[in-house]
Design an enzyme around this catalytic site. Structure first.
Site, PDB file in Angstrom:
ATOM      1  N   CYS A  70      53.862  -9.567  16.930  1.00  0.00           N
ATOM      2  CA  CYS A  70      52.654  -9.790  17.930  1.00  0.00           C
ATOM      3  C   CYS A  70      51.861 -10.968  17.908  1.00  0.00           C
ATOM      4  O   CYS A  70      51.625 -11.627  19.013  1.00  0.00           O
ATOM      5  CB  CYS A  70      51.676  -8.764  17.359  1.00  0.00           C
ATOM      6  SG  CYS A  70      52.308  -7.341  16.518  1.00  0.00           S
ATOM      7  N   ARG A  86      60.302  -7.616   5.904  1.00  0.00           N
ATOM      8  CA  ARG A  86      59.260  -7.081   5.101  1.00  0.00           C
ATOM      9  C   ARG A  86      59.545  -6.618   3.941  1.00  0.00           C
ATOM     10  O   ARG A  86      60.861  -6.014   3.625  1.00  0.00           O
ATOM     11  CB  ARG A  86      58.610  -5.592   6.150  1.00  0.00           C
ATOM     12  CG  ARG A  86      58.252  -5.863   7.460  1.00  0.00           C
ATOM     13  CD  ARG A  86      58.070  -4.760   8.283  1.00  0.00           C
ATOM     14  NE  ARG A  86      57.538  -4.791   9.602  1.00  0.00           N
ATOM     15  CZ  ARG A  86      57.519  -4.057  10.553  1.00  0.00           C
ATOM     16  NH1 ARG A  86      57.556  -2.835  10.142  1.00  0.00           N
ATOM     17  NH2 ARG A  86      57.220  -4.409  11.784  1.00  0.00           N
ATOM     18  N   ASP A  97      61.524  -5.827  20.595  1.00  0.00           N
ATOM     19  CA  ASP A  97      59.770  -5.987  20.622  1.00  0.00           C
ATOM     20  C   ASP A  97      59.279  -6.512  21.855  1.00  0.00           C
ATOM     21  O   ASP A  97      59.899  -7.611  22.338  1.00  0.00           O
ATOM     22  CB  ASP A  97      59.410  -6.745  19.510  1.00  0.00           C
ATOM     23  CG  ASP A  97      58.049  -6.275  18.900  1.00  0.00           C
ATOM     24  OD1 ASP A  97      57.630  -5.226  19.499  1.00  0.00           O
ATOM     25  OD2 ASP A  97      57.573  -6.966  17.967  1.00  0.00           O
ATOM     26  N   HIS A 146      55.273  -6.725  24.440  1.00  0.00           N
ATOM     27  CA  HIS A 146      53.863  -6.830  24.274  1.00  0.00           C
ATOM     28  C   HIS A 146      53.622  -6.916  25.699  1.00  0.00           C
ATOM     29  O   HIS A 146      53.979  -7.929  26.366  1.00  0.00           O
ATOM     30  CB  HIS A 146      53.334  -7.784  23.320  1.00  0.00           C
ATOM     31  CG  HIS A 146      53.485  -7.547  21.941  1.00  0.00           C
ATOM     32  ND1 HIS A 146      54.734  -7.953  21.307  1.00  0.00           N
ATOM     33  CD2 HIS A 146      52.759  -6.875  21.002  1.00  0.00           C
ATOM     34  CE1 HIS A 146      54.610  -7.814  19.982  1.00  0.00           C
ATOM     35  NE2 HIS A 146      53.599  -6.718  19.797  1.00  0.00           N
TER      36      HIS A 146
END
Length: 659
Positions: free
Chosen positions: A357, A386, A406, A408
């Site tokens: 993001c 992660r 991903d 946005h």
């Protein structure tokens, strides 16, 4: 008197100390007979827990899904008592034994190793307890009494110490010779456990911490009816056949190497083809839907993650590295001169990205945006890292490094619903392409969050309105949103009905505020855009793990790493086999020629093991007629077929992405 509100709004009055059984009896004798517990003011309680305050109640019977938690928790206590009987009261120390989504487990500390063969012996002890219908009895005790009861059990004493002062401490008796520190609830007696099965034994660190002692964990499951247990055990057998870790090795798709680090995936050529086909489809679909492809770095300054909120809310799952400015000649690569404390203190700290993001946000901020520019849709195959505890890692399904499809979307508030629906349409296209069913959940505001309650309410309602207008059914999962906004999670169902984490859509009014994102509206004023976080497949690694198990390794032709294998019946027909090979290869088919000097039956079995969709067997008859003998992994023997006709057939399947 206390007032008890029923689900239909009826209010009944009782003396304090009333139980679920008493309330059920007032409503109907059949409900009294079938009640196994209740939700009282949202808390799960058993049928004999005294109720002393006003509240709302929902009585649970075996027909309710929540009843399985009570049944399975009770079965875990029966297991614990049976293990103590089987291995000796003084030889066993008890850990914890909760119900789980699929069953239950209990952790044990004993010097003797529990083997798979011991499970049958333990089951027989459990059956004795069940046949005796030994009762579960709840008792509230003082801290002092609890400490005395568990003085020889260090794990229970540790759990006892975690109970805050002033909070009730309860134990549950099973019969008159076994007790456990437990909040409950439990069934009335062990005889209600009609169908159970112990499944496996594994090691488990106490409280999930690798610094603690390794205990022995026994897994089991329980159902109200034997038929339900049999169906579940059948699904387990199916799941074993579909295990993506076994098939991944068998089909030569991927590996995870301890020497490289746990949870990091290496894709072999076959797996790379499978992944590339999926990514090509994803890329094409994004382009159709107006997304712009971008790339962002794998590592960024820690301060950026402080601005986004990840540093405060997600820090324990992130990898950080210090970057020290130094004289290249003196320090770079000099292992004999380690970094000093002072150098580390003045280091610039970077984080390996756990999310994409902030990178997308920075690109949005790179220039002034007009209301005419919106929506702006960015997309990348973003690899993120992660930290996951090593004990929780599981093949492709739980890893430390993975790639997301991903995206946005930055849009005006008036565009929000339409953008959510556009993502939903894409998700449904994806699910149909891979022949997957689904369940939709809306996750609302968690305990720890950023932003105003008003923004959260607006964002949550936007997700709900988008679903309602499209006619989708959904569930509300309280407190399951991300820290920056509510989310829509689409749980994917595989061929045997298991749920997998899949697509997600998250509405975010908060990160645009934290990063001061703006666009110039038609009135010339700067306004704040809304941000939609979305992933269609989520983790590519996890999605491929899902597909391996969903298809049991037999992929649709368009995904199969090898789509066709050509099998000559003897070396005499190699020349013709090679001619067929070249024709398929030129047509764009992924084809192999098995020119090994071995019997045809062996070659066919090898191709079946590799789950290759089509085998083309060629011999004298095929060579003379210019045909191939076609064997389909799914459909069996399809007989002789002209080569051009077969090429047309398989190209049509590939183009249509037939399942």
């Amino acid at each position: 008197m206390i007032k008890i509100k029923l689900p239909d709004g009826t209010i009944l009055e009782f003396e304090p100390g009333v139980t679920v059984k008493d309330i059920a009896s007032r409503i109907a004798k059949s409900l009294e007979k079938n009640a196994v517990g209740a939700f009282f003011n949202g808390e799960l309680i058993d049928v004999h827990t005294p109720i002393t305050t006003d509240g709302e109640i929902k009585i649970i019977t075996a027909k309710d899904d929540e009843s399985l938690e009570i049944l399975r928790h009770s079965a875990a206590h029966v297991l614990a008592k049976a293990v103590k009987r089987a291995f000796g009261e003084d030889n066993v120390k008890l850990g914890i034994g909760p119900a789980t989504q699929e069953g239950f487990y209990y952790d044990f500390d004993l010097s003797e190793a529990i083997s798979e063969e011991d499970l049958e012996k333990i089951e027989k002890e459990m059956q004795k307890i069940i046949e005796n219908k030994e009762p579960f009895v709840r008792e509230e005790v003082t801290r002092e009494k609890a400490q005395e009861l568990f003085k020889d059990d260090p794990y229970k004493l540790e759990l006892l110490a975690d109970i805050p002062e002033g909070e009730k401490i309860t134990i549950y008796w099973l019969g008159n010779d076994f007790y456990d520190l437990c909040r409950g609830p439990h069934v009335e007696h062990a005889g209600m456990i009609k169908a159970f099965k112990l499944l496996s034994v594994a090691g488990a660190y106490w409280r999930g911490d690798s610094k603690n002692k390794m205990l022995q964990r026994i897994y089991g499951t329980a159902f109200w009816k034997k038929k339900e247990l049999e169906e579940y055990l059948h699904r387990l057998e199916e799941a074993k056949k579909r295990d993506h870790r076994i098939l991944g090795k068998q089909l030569d798709l991927f590996s995870i190497y301890e020497e490289a680090g746990p949870g990091l995936v290496f894709w072999h050529p076959n797996g790379a083809i499978l992944r590339q086909e999926i990514e090509n489809w994803v890329e094409e679909e994004h382009r159709k839907r107006g997304y712009q492809r971008i790339y962002t770095p794998h590592i960024m300054k820690a301060d950026l993650w402080k601005t986004s909120g990840h540093y405060n809310f997600y820090r324990e799952n992130m990898f950080f590295v210090p970057v020290v400015e130094h004289d290249e000649e003196e320090r770079l690569g000099n292992e004999e001169v380690p970094l000093t404390c002072e150098e580390i203190e003045r280091a610039n700290w970077y984080a390996v990205k756990p999310m994409n993001c902030p990178g997308h946000i920075l690109i949005y901020k790179s220039k002034v945006r007009s209301y005419r520019d919106l929506p702006v849709r960015f997309f990348e195959f973003g690899t993120v890292y992660r930290y996951e505890k090593s004990g929780s890692l599981h093949g492709l399904l739980r890893v430390r490094g993975f790639t997301q499809d991903d995206g946005h979307i930055f849009c005006r508030p008036d565009q929000l619903k339409e953008e959510i629906q556009g993502v939903l349409d894409y998700v449904m296209e994806m699910l149909n392409t891979f022949n997957l069913d689904y369940v939709i959940n809306i996750g609302t505001k968690p305990d720890k969050y950023i932003g105003s309650d008003e923004a959260w309410e607006h964002a949550t309602q936007a997700l709900i309105d988008a679903l309602k207008e499209r006619g989708f059914e959904y569930n509300i999962v309280e407190g399951d949103g991300a820290f920056y906004g509510p989310k829509m999670d689409i749980a994917v169902l595989d061929a045997i009905g298991r749920k997998w984490d899949g697509p997600t859509i998250q509405v975010d009014f908060n990160l645009p505020e934290r990063f001061d994102l703006t666009y110039v509206d038609k009135d010339g004023q700067k306004k704040r855009p809304v941000m939609v976080h979305r992933a269609i497949m989520g983790s590519i690694e996890r999605f491929i793990g899902l597909l391996i198990e969903h298809y049991a390794g037999l992929f649709p032709v368009w995904l199969a790493p090898v789509q066709v294998v050509i099998i000559p019946v003897s070396d005499k027909y190699l020349e013709y086999a090679d001619e067929v090979y070249e024709r398929l290869k030129k047509a764009g088919v992924r084809v192999q020629l098995d020119d090994e000097s071995a019997k045809v039956g062996y070659k066919i079995r090898k191709a079946e093991t590799m789950k290759i969709p089509y085998m083309l067997v060629v011999g004298e008859k095929e060579q003379q007629s210019g045909t191939v003998s076609v064997r389909s992994k799914k459909e069996g023997d399809l007989g002789a077929m002209d080569v051009d006709a077969f090429v047309s057939k398989i190209l049509k399947e590939i183009k249509e992405k037939s399942n």
